[in-house]
Design a protein around this motif. Structure first.
Motif, short mmCIF file in Angstrom:
data_model
loop_
_atom_site.label_atom_id
_atom_site.label_comp_id
_atom_site.label_asym_id
_atom_site.label_seq_id
_atom_site.Cartn_x
_atom_site.Cartn_y
_atom_site.Cartn_z
N ALA A 102 -47.45 67.17 0.96
CA ALA A 102 -48.00 67.26 -0.40
C ALA A 102 -48.44 65.88 -0.88
N THR A 103 -49.66 65.81 -1.39
CA THR A 103 -50.23 64.52 -1.79
C THR A 103 -50.52 64.42 -3.28
N CYS A 104 -50.29 65.48 -4.04
CA CYS A 104 -50.62 65.45 -5.47
C CYS A 104 -49.64 66.30 -6.24
N GLY A 105 -49.69 66.19 -7.55
CA GLY A 105 -48.77 66.91 -8.42
C GLY A 105 -48.88 68.41 -8.29
N SER A 106 -50.09 68.92 -8.14
CA SER A 106 -50.28 70.36 -8.02
C SER A 106 -49.56 70.91 -6.80
N HIS A 107 -49.71 70.21 -5.68
CA HIS A 107 -49.10 70.69 -4.45
C HIS A 107 -47.58 70.59 -4.51
N ARG A 108 -47.05 69.54 -5.12
CA ARG A 108 -45.60 69.45 -5.27
C ARG A 108 -45.08 70.54 -6.21
N ALA A 109 -45.86 70.83 -7.24
CA ALA A 109 -45.47 71.93 -8.15
C ALA A 109 -45.47 73.26 -7.41
N PHE A 110 -46.46 73.45 -6.54
CA PHE A 110 -46.54 74.71 -5.79
C PHE A 110 -45.36 74.85 -4.83
N VAL A 111 -44.96 73.75 -4.21
CA VAL A 111 -43.79 73.78 -3.31
C VAL A 111 -42.55 74.21 -4.10
N ALA A 112 -42.39 73.66 -5.33
CA ALA A 112 -41.24 74.04 -6.15
C ALA A 112 -41.29 75.53 -6.51
N TYR A 113 -42.50 76.02 -6.81
CA TYR A 113 -42.66 77.44 -7.13
C TYR A 113 -42.27 78.32 -5.94
N VAL A 114 -42.74 77.97 -4.75
CA VAL A 114 -42.43 78.77 -3.56
C VAL A 114 -40.93 78.73 -3.28
N GLU A 115 -40.31 77.56 -3.52
CA GLU A 115 -38.86 77.46 -3.35
C GLU A 115 -38.15 78.48 -4.25
N GLY A 116 -38.63 78.62 -5.49
CA GLY A 116 -38.06 79.62 -6.38
C GLY A 116 -38.27 81.03 -5.85
N GLU A 117 -39.46 81.29 -5.29
CA GLU A 117 -39.77 82.62 -4.77
C GLU A 117 -38.88 82.98 -3.58
N LEU A 118 -38.47 81.97 -2.81
CA LEU A 118 -37.60 82.23 -1.66
C LEU A 118 -36.19 82.62 -2.09
N ARG A 119 -35.83 82.30 -3.32
CA ARG A 119 -34.48 82.56 -3.79
C ARG A 119 -34.37 83.75 -4.76
N VAL A 120 -35.48 84.07 -5.46
CA VAL A 120 -35.38 84.93 -6.62
C VAL A 120 -34.90 86.34 -6.30
N ALA A 121 -35.26 86.86 -5.11
CA ALA A 121 -34.92 88.25 -4.81
C ALA A 121 -33.41 88.46 -4.71
N THR A 122 -32.70 87.46 -4.17
CA THR A 122 -31.26 87.63 -3.95
C THR A 122 -30.41 86.77 -4.86
N ARG A 123 -30.98 85.63 -5.33
CA ARG A 123 -30.21 84.71 -6.18
C ARG A 123 -31.07 84.28 -7.37
N PRO A 124 -31.34 85.18 -8.30
CA PRO A 124 -32.28 84.86 -9.39
C PRO A 124 -31.87 83.66 -10.23
N LEU A 125 -30.57 83.47 -10.46
CA LEU A 125 -30.14 82.32 -11.25
C LEU A 125 -30.52 81.00 -10.57
N GLU A 126 -30.41 80.95 -9.24
CA GLU A 126 -30.74 79.73 -8.50
C GLU A 126 -32.24 79.44 -8.51
N SER A 127 -33.04 80.48 -8.71
CA SER A 127 -34.49 80.27 -8.69
C SER A 127 -34.99 79.60 -9.96
N ILE A 128 -34.29 79.77 -11.07
CA ILE A 128 -34.79 79.32 -12.37
C ILE A 128 -35.08 77.82 -12.41
N PRO A 129 -34.16 76.93 -11.95
CA PRO A 129 -34.49 75.50 -12.00
C PRO A 129 -35.74 75.14 -11.21
N HIS A 130 -36.01 75.84 -10.10
CA HIS A 130 -37.20 75.54 -9.30
C HIS A 130 -38.47 75.96 -10.05
#
Length: 956
Positions: free
Chosen positions: A774-802
């Motif tokens: 990741a080279t810019c703010g948009s891409h780093r933001a997208f990585v954080a969003y995907v990190e939340g998506e990887l957690r939300v189905a089984t651990r929704p509370l853990e997804s919120i900070p991402h």
């Protein structure tokens, strides 16, 4: 001051009180009352979540502090009833939108300069006394107490000046109530002396001096000593003073200038010289005369210099206005000597063409006549040492004709209506005129002289005709000139007189700036001024001359509409128009290239701001450009606009792709790739895939690597929205093989597709790869969003900070797409963790946001997630209506049980919500209403969930 007709009233000058549409509303709970007080006093800036939490729970915040805060806000919305939308959520907190005078403290401040008695009458007791334990409100309480004391002093002073024989008793009482306040003590001394009680006045002064030293260790200011000397000399006697000659108040309405007026009055109390500057026709003279007409503490002398055409006649004009007799040539030092013992306000009007001699005169007065204050009006700053420059801006004008009631409150609109009524009594702004009037005001930039000129025309023609004839406004008579002053006979003459005051280099730079409808930044000024003197010096001189308007906060500089029209006409007369247009297009190509090439790097935030600021210029340049330049501007801007709410820029690419003249253009593959992106952004998935496949077929792997990468990304997006996650993953990874700035985003998208396909191991590996590249703010933001998506189905509370991190990172760089999708997922996660009110509020805002930006796919993904919340809240029919409408809407993302299990999307079988008969009714209703009306109903019910009692926690 009658505030009874106001829609909303919040009173803090005494016990906190709320009134909504004339009905008193009880607000229980000390924390909820504190929130109301803080939001009301904060105004348009609002209050951040952090400040509210610190104020409500300074020592021991609850574990669920965000929900507790939202509970108080939600209940306040309920108290506001029909005006609930006034309490708004913004990026970091909340704000309560109040109109002028709706807060009694605001009313008091507005009235304080011209009606202290009315302002003082608004106090019902001690301000904010119940909140002394809340530090933020304690500070406000101190400020309001000080305002009340100042008003008491102002009222006493005005009564002293008018010779009120009853003032002494009140002055003594006020001094006893504020025993350490010097101004109040001095008023007591003056009142006693004016009654002939000099001995008591001297005793009161000495008593105050002793008290101040004993209690604070401080000495009074020299003003008290001076007053004591006057009392001892017997120069303070009873009876009203002889009133000085009054300045005639200017004719015509003074609309939208109350804040400017208050600020100028304040500045005149603090500064010896204040220069009121601004472009010709902005209303400098009218405002200055209005202030001078109310000046009560000193003599006022107005010297009009518009008709003075020679520097050696300036001092003669001043001494004539002062009523002095002179022999021989008058010098500035002579005027200053004559004023040495005077206490007065000297207004020098229209100094711009005589700036040097006015400067010399004012310097001499400052040196020899300390009792004289100078208010100068000038289109240029005078550069007097110690001069305070107040730049008067045009009146605010509406951006769009949204709501006739709100429109009528706008200062520019009010000024237009009042001027129109002077020629056409009974004129009212109707809905049929709103769009035309907004365009007229916008093109006149809110310039009062232009507004007055346009308003005259409605006496003889409809508003639509005024708009059509606006291009002739430069040469219509204004009625402002006099027999010896041609400078304001027409708008053209007004601007021309200012233009001729600057040098040739400044004039050339102005003509070069004229083709830029969106203004310019400093880099563009440096490019345009090449070879014409130091660009910064030229810039300063143009801003000081009021021909160029500066926005120093954002580093932008623009011309008023009529100034730009004058300069474009002048360039055509001089034969420079074609050359200026060529330089304009070339500069816009360079700007677009810079944005497109750097947007995926460390300067993303700055380039996002540049793109938005330059949109008007890029649009105009495309209209003037040849095919090559048009393609270059479009494709460069499109690279930056993909993840931003810039639908207009997306449409530029579609326009190029559909242009038959560009079928064989050398950049055809780049055009098609951009058009494919545009199609998928608006939800036209079939066209998006077709154009992406066409790009892939045409692209040269070496020459068109960027277009090839973007085309594969579009193929991936379409597959993803249609639920084929394996194909989406492969297409995105294929796109990432090309050397393009989006590679990190493509890999992150592939990780998301892998997660939705039920392959968390591959998803984790790909996400780590995306994070590393990741080279810019948009891409780093997208990585954080995907990190939340990887957690939300089984651990929704853990997804919120991402999701929160993704929203924060995306908003810093203007990446609306990532911010939006992260907010959708955050709302869903909140819903799953029981925050019904918060989720409902978020879904409502998001649906409206996606509708505004035209992103169909994201809109209906959000709608499906909102349907899950509505169904859980017992609103099955509306939930079913959303689901059946989403199923038949082109561009809506596919979703089923497997997709929902692996990702953040919601899935509810509609037949599980409704029985067959009800389902048939809902499908028929969906066909009858259509998507927009279905969404309107859903948003209304989400708002009910957000503000109703079901979404709120108990007060405390």
């Amino acid at each position: 001051m009658d505030r009874t007709d106001l829609a909303l009233r919040v009173d803090v000058l005494g016990p906190l009180a709320l009134e909504v549409r004339g009905r008193e509303v009880h607000v229980p709970g000390r924390r909820r009352r504190a929130v109301l007080a803080m939001l009301a006093l904060a105004g348009r800036e609002g209050v951040s979540d952090g400040l509210l939490v610190d104020a409500l729970w300074p020592d021991d915040p609850p574990a669920n502090v965000a929900q507790a805060l939202y509970s108080h806000v939600s209940r306040l919305r309920h108290h506001l009833g029909p005006l609930a939308e006034r309490l708004e959520r913004h990026a970091t907190g909340y704000r309560l939108r109040l109109e002028p005078f709706e807060l009694d403290a605001d009313a008091a401040r507005r009235l304080s300069t011209h009606d202290p008695a009315a302002a003082l009458g608004l106090w019902r007791g001690q301000a904010l006394v119940e909140f002394r334990a809340v530090p933020a409100l304690e500070v406000e309480s101190v400020a309001l107490d000080e305002l009340r004391l100042r008003l008491v002093d102002d009222l006493l002073e005005s009564r002293l000046i008018s010779g009120d024989p009853t003032v002494t008793l009140d002055a003594v009482a006020a001094a006893a109530a504020s025993p350490l306040r010097e101004r109040t003590a001095m008023l007591q001394v003056r009142a006693l002396a004016a009654e002939g009680r000099a001995a008591e006045a001297m005793e009161a002064a000495q008593e105050f001096r002793r008290r101040l030293v004993d209690r604070t260790g401080l000495d009074p200011t020299p003003s008290l000593t001076e007053l004591e000397q006057q009392v001892a000399a017997g120069s303070i006697v009873g009876g009203p003073p002889v009133a000085p000659p009054r300045v005639v108040r200017p004719d015509g309405p003074m609309v939208g200038r109350q804040h400017d007026r208050e600020e100028l009055v304040r500045l005149l109390g603090l500064n010896t010289v204040v220069t009121l500057t601004g472009p010709g026709g902005v209303g400098k003279t009218r405002l200055a005369l209005d202030i001078a007409a109310d000046a009560t503490e000193r003599d006022v002398v107005v010297v009009g210099l518009a008709a003075v055409d020679r520097a050696d006649r300036v001092c003669e004009a001043v001494v004539s206005a002062l009523g002095l007799r002179t022999t021989g040539e008058v010098e500035p030092s002579h005027v200053a000597s004559a004023l040495a013992d005077r206490h007065l306000l000297l207004m020098l009007d229209n100094c711009e063409h005589l700036a040097d001699v006015c400067r010399e005169l004012i310097v001499a007065i400052r040196r020899s006549a300390p009792g004289v204050r100078v208010l100068a009006t000038s289109r240029v700053t005078l550069r007097v040492p110690g001069e305070y420059v107040f730049r008067l801006q045009p009146l605010p004008v509406p951006r769009e004709p949204a709501g006739l009631t709100a429109l009528r409150r706008q200062p520019g609109v009010r000024a237009f209506v009042e001027h129109a009524r002077r020629r056409r009594p009974g004129y009212e702004l109707g809905p049929e005129d709103a769009t035309d009037l907004v365009e007229v005001l916008r093109r006149l930039d809110g310039l009062p002289l232009g507004i007055e000129l346009a308003a005259r025309q409605v006496a003889v023609m409809p508003m639509s005709a005024v708009r059509e004839r606006l291009d002739r406004a430069l040469d219509l008579a204004t009625g402002q000139g006099g027999p010896d002053d041609d400078r304001q006979r027409t708008l053209r003459a007004t601007i021309d007189s200012s233009y001729r005051l600057v040098g040739e280099d400044e004039q050339a730079l102005l003509r070069a700036i004229a083709p830029f409808p969106g203004g310019v930044d400093l880099t563009t000024i440096e490019a345009l001024a090449e070879g014409g003197g130091d660009p910064l010096d030229l810039l300063h001189r143009l801003v000081e001359s009021s021909l160029l308007v500066a926005d120093p906060t954002h580093g932008r500089y623009h011309l008023l509409f009529i100034v730009r029209a004058y300069l474009l006409d002048l360039a055509a007369q001089l034969g420079e128009a074609r050359r200026a247009q060529t330089r304009f297009v070339d500069r816009c190509v360079a700007i677009a290239d810079r944005i497109g090439e750097g947007i995926h790097g460390p300067d993303e935030a700055a380039l996002d701001r540049m793109l938005r600021a330059e949109l008007d210029n890029l649009r105009a340049a495309r209209d003037l450009a040849d095919a090559d330049a048009r393609v270059r501007i479009t494709t460069a801007a499109n690279r930056a606009a993909t993840w931003r709410d810039l639908r207009e820029v997306w449409s530029w690419a579609t326009e190029l792709a559909d242009d038959p003249a560009l079928t064989d253009h050398a950049e055809r593959t780049t055009i098609l790739a951009a058009a494919a992106e545009a199609a998928r952004l608006v939800g036209d998935l079939d066209t998006a895939e077709r154009r992406a496949r066409e790009t892939i077929a045409l692209a040269d792997p070496v020459a068109h690597a960027g277009a090839l990468g973007r085309a594969w990304s579009v193929v991936g997006v379409v597959a993803h929205f249609r639920g084929d996650f394996a194909a989406a993953r492969d297409a995105w990874l294929r796109g990432a093989e090309e050397p393009v700035g989006d590679a990190s985003a493509f890999v992150g998208s592939a990780a998301l597709a892998a997660a939705y396909a039920g392959d968390p191991v591959t998803a984790r590996r790909l996400l780590a790869r995306a994070a590393a590249s990741a080279t810019c703010g948009s891409h780093r933001a997208f990585v954080a969003y995907v990190e939340g998506e990887l957690r939300v189905a089984t651990r929704p509370l853990e997804s919120i900070p991402h999701y929160v991190n993704a929203i924060s990172a995306a908003s810093r760089v203007g990446c609306n797409f990532v911010e939006g999708v992260a907010r959708v997922s955050l709302a869903s996660a909140r819903s799953r963790t029981g925050d019904v009110a918060g989720a409902a509020e978020d879904f409502g805002h998001l649906i409206e946001s996606w509708r505004r930006t035209g992103q169909t796919t994201q809109l209906w993904t959000t709608a499906r997630n909102a349907a899950e919340l509505l169904a859980a809240a017992g609103r099955a029919r509306t939930a079913g209506l959303l689901l059946v409408t989403a199923d038949v809407t082109p561009g809506a993302a596919a979703v089923d049980e497997d997709i929902a299990r692996s990702g953040g999307r919601s899935y509810i079988p509609v037949d599980a919500l409704l029985d067959p008969a009800s389902l048939d009714e809902v499908r028929a209703e969906s066909r009858r209403l259509g998507g927009p009306d279905v969404l309107d109903r859903a948003v209304a019910e989400l708002r009910e969930l957000a503000t109703g009692p079901g979404g709120a926690a108990p007060d405390s």
